[in-house]
Design an enzyme around this catalytic site. Structure first.
Site, PDB file in Angstrom:
ATOM      1  N   ASN A 115       1.804  -1.157  11.205  1.00  0.00           N
ATOM      2  CA  ASN A 115       1.102  -2.434  11.405  1.00  0.00           C
ATOM      3  C   ASN A 115       1.614  -3.229  12.599  1.00  0.00           C
ATOM      4  O   ASN A 115       0.837  -3.928  13.255  1.00  0.00           O
ATOM      5  CB  ASN A 115       1.140  -3.269  10.124  1.00  0.00           C
ATOM      6  CG  ASN A 115       2.541  -3.530   9.636  1.00  0.00           C
ATOM      7  OD1 ASN A 115       3.485  -2.859  10.060  1.00  0.00           O
ATOM      8  ND2 ASN A 115       2.684  -4.478   8.747  1.00  0.00           N
TER       9      ASN A 115
ATOM     10  N   CYS B 173       3.097  -7.035   5.635  1.00  0.00           N
ATOM     11  CA  CYS B 173       3.857  -6.829   4.400  1.00  0.00           C
ATOM     12  C   CYS B 173       4.111  -8.123   3.649  1.00  0.00           C
ATOM     13  O   CYS B 173       4.153  -8.142   2.429  1.00  0.00           O
ATOM     14  CB  CYS B 173       5.190  -6.181   4.750  1.00  0.00           C
ATOM     15  SG  CYS B 173       6.040  -7.055   6.066  1.00  0.00           S
TER      16      CYS B 173
ATOM     17  N   GLU C 252      12.906  -2.405   4.553  1.00  0.00           N
ATOM     18  CA  GLU C 252      11.915  -3.490   4.665  1.00  0.00           C
ATOM     19  C   GLU C 252      10.619  -2.951   4.077  1.00  0.00           C
ATOM     20  O   GLU C 252       9.908  -2.189   4.739  1.00  0.00           O
ATOM     21  CB  GLU C 252      11.711  -3.867   6.140  1.00  0.00           C
ATOM     22  CG  GLU C 252      12.909  -4.524   6.784  1.00  0.00           C
ATOM     23  CD  GLU C 252      13.169  -5.911   6.249  1.00  0.00           C
ATOM     24  OE1 GLU C 252      12.326  -6.466   5.513  1.00  0.00           O
ATOM     25  OE2 GLU C 252      14.245  -6.448   6.547  1.00  0.00           O
TER      26      GLU C 252
ATOM     27  N   GLU D  58      16.453  -8.121   8.421  1.00  0.00           N
ATOM     28  CA  GLU D  58      16.287  -7.984   9.865  1.00  0.00           C
ATOM     29  C   GLU D  58      16.358  -9.387  10.473  1.00  0.00           C
ATOM     30  O   GLU D  58      16.217 -10.393   9.795  1.00  0.00           O
ATOM     31  CB  GLU D  58      14.949  -7.312  10.188  1.00  0.00           C
ATOM     32  CG  GLU D  58      14.919  -5.902   9.595  1.00  0.00           C
ATOM     33  CD  GLU D  58      13.924  -4.965  10.242  1.00  0.00           C
ATOM     34  OE1 GLU D  58      12.716  -5.200  10.090  1.00  0.00           O
ATOM     35  OE2 GLU D  58      14.365  -4.000  10.893  1.00  0.00           O
TER      36      GLU D  58
HETATM   37  P1  NDP Z   1       4.906   4.444   4.662  1.00  0.00           P
HETATM   38  O1  NDP Z   1       5.907   4.134   3.613  1.00  0.00           O
HETATM   39  O2  NDP Z   1       3.835   5.391   4.357  1.00  0.00           O
HETATM   40  O3  NDP Z   1       5.641   4.992   5.978  1.00  0.00           O
HETATM   41  C1  NDP Z   1       6.669   4.272   6.622  1.00  0.00           C
HETATM   42  C2  NDP Z   1       7.381   5.202   7.587  1.00  0.00           C
HETATM   43  O4  NDP Z   1       8.222   6.103   6.855  1.00  0.00           O
HETATM   44  C3  NDP Z   1       6.444   6.085   8.406  1.00  0.00           C
HETATM   45  O5  NDP Z   1       6.981   6.253   9.701  1.00  0.00           O
HETATM   46  C4  NDP Z   1       6.461   7.365   7.621  1.00  0.00           C
HETATM   47  O6  NDP Z   1       6.069   8.474   8.383  1.00  0.00           O
HETATM   48  C5  NDP Z   1       7.919   7.449   7.211  1.00  0.00           C
HETATM   49  N1  NDP Z   1       8.192   8.307   6.080  1.00  0.00           N
HETATM   50  C6  NDP Z   1       7.349   8.687   5.069  1.00  0.00           C
HETATM   51  N2  NDP Z   1       8.016   9.473   4.183  1.00  0.00           N
HETATM   52  C7  NDP Z   1       9.297   9.579   4.621  1.00  0.00           C
HETATM   53  C8  NDP Z   1      10.479  10.241   4.126  1.00  0.00           C
HETATM   54  N3  NDP Z   1      10.473  10.936   2.997  1.00  0.00           N
HETATM   55  N4  NDP Z   1      11.617  10.126   4.855  1.00  0.00           N
HETATM   56  C9  NDP Z   1      11.641   9.400   5.983  1.00  0.00           C
HETATM   57  N5  NDP Z   1      10.570   8.767   6.510  1.00  0.00           N
HETATM   58  C10 NDP Z   1       9.408   8.842   5.834  1.00  0.00           C
HETATM   59  O7  NDP Z   1       4.345   3.012   5.113  1.00  0.00           O
HETATM   60  P2  NDP Z   1       3.109   2.715   6.062  1.00  0.00           P
HETATM   61  O8  NDP Z   1       3.369   3.254   7.417  1.00  0.00           O
HETATM   62  O9  NDP Z   1       1.870   3.086   5.326  1.00  0.00           O
HETATM   63  O10 NDP Z   1       3.193   1.110   6.174  1.00  0.00           O
HETATM   64  C11 NDP Z   1       2.689   0.268   5.203  1.00  0.00           C
HETATM   65  C12 NDP Z   1       3.780  -0.211   4.277  1.00  0.00           C
HETATM   66  O11 NDP Z   1       4.835  -0.783   5.028  1.00  0.00           O
HETATM   67  C13 NDP Z   1       3.307  -1.304   3.337  1.00  0.00           C
HETATM   68  O12 NDP Z   1       3.816  -1.088   2.043  1.00  0.00           O
HETATM   69  C14 NDP Z   1       3.932  -2.553   3.918  1.00  0.00           C
HETATM   70  O13 NDP Z   1       4.117  -3.583   2.988  1.00  0.00           O
HETATM   71  C15 NDP Z   1       5.211  -2.034   4.471  1.00  0.00           C
HETATM   72  N6  NDP Z   1       5.723  -2.919   5.511  1.00  0.00           N
HETATM   73  C16 NDP Z   1       6.860  -3.642   5.270  1.00  0.00           C
HETATM   74  C17 NDP Z   1       7.333  -4.538   6.201  1.00  0.00           C
HETATM   75  C18 NDP Z   1       8.591  -5.305   5.966  1.00  0.00           C
HETATM   76  O14 NDP Z   1       9.211  -5.738   6.947  1.00  0.00           O
HETATM   77  N7  NDP Z   1       9.036  -5.521   4.736  1.00  0.00           N
HETATM   78  C19 NDP Z   1       6.612  -4.769   7.460  1.00  0.00           C
HETATM   79  C20 NDP Z   1       5.472  -3.916   7.641  1.00  0.00           C
HETATM   80  C21 NDP Z   1       5.035  -3.037   6.674  1.00  0.00           C
HETATM   81  P3  NDP Z   1       4.518   8.880   8.329  1.00  0.00           P
HETATM   82  O15 NDP Z   1       3.726   7.635   8.498  1.00  0.00           O
HETATM   83  O16 NDP Z   1       4.394   9.796   9.472  1.00  0.00           O
HETATM   84  O17 NDP Z   1       4.305   9.511   6.989  1.00  0.00           O
END
Ligand code: NDP
Length: 487
Positions: free
Chosen positions: A152, A283, A249, A461
């Site tokens: 995002n 998020c 996060e 962060e």
């Molecule tokens: P995901 O949890 O699907 O993915 C986050 C990242 O982790 C991606 O780069 C993903 O790769 C990677 N990933 C997935 N599985 C693994 C694993 N087993 N080991 C290591 N890395 C892994 O989240 P989204 O990208 O769909 O983002 C949306 C989510 O993020 C929402 O829940 C949102 O609330 C949260 N978010 C939280 C924020 C915060 O600061 N608290 C800010 C922004 C978003 P890949 O995508 O290639 O699978």
């Protein structure tokens, strides 16, 4: 429209390609066009990146903090100077409206680099007087840190993770979300141009398996993930099995509480910002909007009027206020939740449809949507939707709303709108959330720590707190007399 980078990965100060890795098409979410094709990192690429980071980190940690800060500051200036190009890239990658990416993405990363550039020289240990002998503490770098990003806020997340890590003397290997891989490469080039020594900020592309391989690598000391709660749990378990530092996060379902005495237009503005900005893919969004009974009906009526005026369409048009969701899967998820909300008996107050936009027939658009009459037990009030879907719930009393606001596994953020300031502070102090606002919503200046309670995360962060999460403390006892030994 093409946005093909020179190569997929950026390692040791230069672009690296390995076409053996699975192809990663990069899709512009407004049209469905493929704007670039990258390759997922092979084990060889992962090894190269971690080794480059490991080799570069020691000398970097040995530099004066003020010198490290100077390089970050130059990178912040370059981010600002290239903001127009970076905003366009971010819009192509995420689909977010250009009026947002100009204001909120690279500028937020630049703020973060600038903050840690200045803060690091003042982040010193303590002197501890022991009445003759004394002790002091040193904040030391952890070594190689891994950053894993969500889709995002791609460049903001890369900045929020790399700036405190690098300022503290660490090296970083960053894996963007496979949905939005482009802007982290642009940041890497900027770091090099600003004078960051090779190997200190590396970008590798790939799906979750690449993230997991990085977390597991023995040379990696820490991981910081922005993503969903299930991903966070998996990464934390893996990091824990090897006793690595971790910052999580994660997601949320945050409450925004609006009391009868609130300024109506400001409260609606806050609720809209907290649900519709970035097409609702934030998020910390306040997706459970609790409105006190006396204001509720006027609030909903005026909210509908203002929501209907949101301009949705071509993300590259500066007049557009809302672009598409990031991809088809997210579009399906959000439209499923709108259907679920209807089936659960919530009142669809406005939106809820997939608009037909000429020239964007393949785009992942959905109208900004408001459900009223939502009950706490409905799925749309309990689960993170991550789209422009607001749930409005009504309440009578302060104690009641605090209890209902806290009845969730998440704890990322919360907000209160009221003119009664003692009440605002009283309520905020009882909300189980890491990032809170009074008479505002979703503002995240770098000076303020950001992060979640409960399932929404671990660590923080931004602000000086972030430096604590990218360092370890060494305590040093210094004897000034003789050793008092019984032997
Ligand atoms: P995901 O949890 O699907 O993915 C986050 C990242 O982790 C991606 O780069 C993903 O790769 C990677 N990933 C997935 N599985 C693994 C694993 N087993 N080991 C290591 N890395 C892994 O989240 P989204 O990208 O769909 O983002 C949306 C989510 O993020 C929402 O829940 C949102 O609330 C949260 N978010 C939280 C924020 C915060 O600061 N608290 C800010 C922004 C978003 P890949 O995508 O290639 O699978």
């Amino acid at each position: 429209m093409r946005a093909q980078p020179e190569a997929s990965h950026y390692i040791n100060g230069r672009f690296v390609e390995d076409e053996q890795g699975a192809a990663l098409p990069v899709i512009y979410p407004a049209t469905g066009e493929t704007i670039a094709t990258l390759h997922s990192a092979t084990p060889n690429v992962i090894e190269l990146a971690v080794e480059a980071a490991r080799a570069a980190q020691g000398a970097w940690a040995g530099m004066k903090p003020v010198e490290r800060g100077r390089i970050l500051r130059r990178a912040a200036d370059l981010l600002r100077a290239r903001n127009d190009d970076l905003a366009k890239l971010e819009t192509l990658d995420t689909g977010k409206a250009i009026q947002e990416t100009l204001a909120a993405d690279a500028p937020s990363a630049a703020d973060c680099l600038e903050y840690f550039a200045g803060a690091i020289a003042a982040y010193n240990g303590d002197f501890i007087d022991l009445g003759g002998p004394f002790a002091y503490t040193r904040h030391e770098a952890l070594g190689v840190c891994v950053g894993i990003g969500a889709w995002n806020y791609p460049i903001q997340i890369a900045g929020w993770k790399s700036a405190p890590a690098l300022a503290m003397g660490n090296a970083m290997v960053f894996k963007p979300s496979e949905n939005t891989p482009l802007s982290a490469l642009a940041l890497a080039e900027i770091y090099t141009e600003a004078g960051l020594p090779d190997g200190l900020f590396n970008v590798v592309q790939g799906y979750g398996d690449v993230g997991a391989a990085l977390v597991e690598h023995d040379a990696v000391a820490k991981v910081s993930v922005t993503g969903s709660v299930p991903t966070g749990r998996r990464v934390l378990a893996l990091a824990g099995s090897k006793m690595k530092h971790a910052t999580m996060e994660l997601g949320g379902k945050s409450p925004l509480i609006i009391f009868d005495d609130a300024d109506l237009e400001n409260a609606i503005g806050g609720a809209m910002l907290g649900n519709f900005y970035s097409t609702g893919q934030v998020c910390s969004n306040g997706t459970r909007v609790f409105v006190q009974k006396g204001l509720h009906d006027r609030f909903v009526e005026r909210l509908i009027e203002r929501t209907k005026k949101i301009r949705i369409g071509d993300p590259l048009d500066p007049e557009t206020q809302m672009g598409p969701l990031v991809n088809k899967a997210q579009h399906q998820k959000v439209t499923d939740y709108i259907r679920i909300g209807r089936e659960e008996g919530a009142k669809l107050a406005c939106g809820g449809n997939v608009p037909s936009l000429q020239g964007f027939e393949e785009g992942c658009f959905v109208e900004p949507t408001v459900f009223a009459g939502v009950r706490d037990d409905m799925r749309i009030a309990r689960e993170e939707i991550f789209g422009p879907v607001m749930s409005v719930l009504s309440f009578d009393h302060e104690d009641e709303v605090i209890e209902r606001a806290n009845a969730t596994e998440f704890g990322l953020a919360a907000g209160v709108f009221t003119r009664d300031l003692p009440r605002a502070h009283r309520v905020i102090s009882q909300l189980q959330a890491g990032t809170c606002w009074i008479n505002a919503y979703n503002l995240t200046p770098v000076e303020m720590p950001f992060g979640g309670y409960k399932q929404s995360g671990i660590g923080r962060e931004n602000a000086l707190e972030a430096l604590g999460h990218y360092s370890q403390v060494k305590s040093v006892y210094v004897e000034t007399g003789n050793v008092d030994s019984p032997y």
